[in-house]
Design an enzyme around this catalytic site. Sequence first.
Site, PDB file in Angstrom:
ATOM      1  CB  CYS A   1      -1.086   0.171   1.178  1.00  0.00           C
ATOM      2  SG  CYS A   1      -1.852   1.644   1.163  1.00  0.00           S
TER       3      CYS A   1
ATOM      4  CB  CYS B   1      -0.631   2.263   3.905  1.00  0.00           C
ATOM      5  SG  CYS B   1      -2.204   2.221   3.364  1.00  0.00           S
ATOM      6  CG  ASP B   2       2.956   1.307   4.581  1.00  0.00           C
ATOM      7  OD1 ASP B   2       2.252   1.765   5.398  1.00  0.00           O
ATOM      8  OD2 ASP B   2       3.400  -0.071   3.902  1.00  0.00           O
TER       9      ASP B   2
END
Length: 300
Positions: free
Chosen positions: A127, A130-131
């Site tokens: 992701c 997200c990261d």
Amino acid sequence: MYDIVIIGAGPAGLTAALYALRARKKVLVLEAKSYGGQILNASKVENYPGIESISGFDYATNLYNQVKKLGAEIKYETVVRVEEDKTVITNKDKYKGKAVIIANGAENKRLDIDREEEFVGKGVSYCATCDGNFYKGKIVAVTGGGNTALEDAIYLSGIAEKVYLIHRRDEFRGEDKYVEELKEKKNVEFVLNSNVVSLNGDEKLESIIVKDNEENEKEIKLDCLFIAIGQVPQNQIFSNVVDINDYGYIEAIDDVHTKTSGIYVAGDTRVKVLRQLTTAVGDGSIAATIAIKEMKINKE
Ligand code: NAP
């Protein structure tokens, strides 16, 4: 007793809930992770009719809030089994519905190479939104050739110092518009006709080996590999009530019916030609409308 128990709080499940709640039905939505499904991770959605551009997070949150305002009951529990009588069993409890809509989407596909699981959170991610921020000014790679990989590479090019885009063919499955945008970026390097074959490092990922179609191998030193190679459905738990094809997708009759009366399927988890936001919400609205109609017929 619920009128409809919906499994999955992605766009298909939440749209089914929206339609059922507006028809004044008692609805329970069960979700194993977080609301929104895969679209939550799309940095931009620009192919949803009527909305020029929106982040996947904003889209999913708007839909979630819309459904919550209508009084949706959403429980974060993992479904482990569905009985033919429409009882849904989770890791915590069991719930009876007059109808069940399976809208559980699909999971991120793994590369299935050594040490992949070991490095998750330590240089392997599924992701980018997200990261990605953990890799400010660092070197990253994205592998995959669909819209997710292309969007991830665009997003990461604004954060990381360098982005390798690794794809197993020389043509992309994703939209040309994204490919053209990536070609313009000075910090993006295409590594085509190549597969990631090994992951190396001690405590965390430090480099990968890619092998091209002519069996040449090269090492790329990096801080994170973002894997965006599509999704796989997780439907074995429903095999007592639905038919599943060789790829794991639920066979759908007339779009949303399964082989069991009162159990419907919607979204990416079913056999279909196009897995998109538009088709997921289409499925959700059809599944709820048909479930309600057939509930009435069965009562008469
Ligand atoms: P996808 O379209 O299924 O693409 C998966 C990609 O990964 C393909 O290019 C495939 O290569 C490659 N791949 C698959 N297995 C592989 C393996 N084992 N090793 C190496 N490469 C592998 O998946 P997606 O990009 O996640 O997109 C899923 C759906 O969501 C699509 O319909 C997409 O259009 C949609 N989506 C839309 C948006 C948006 O509208 N903004 C954003 C993201 C996703 P091949 O091409 O060689 O098969």
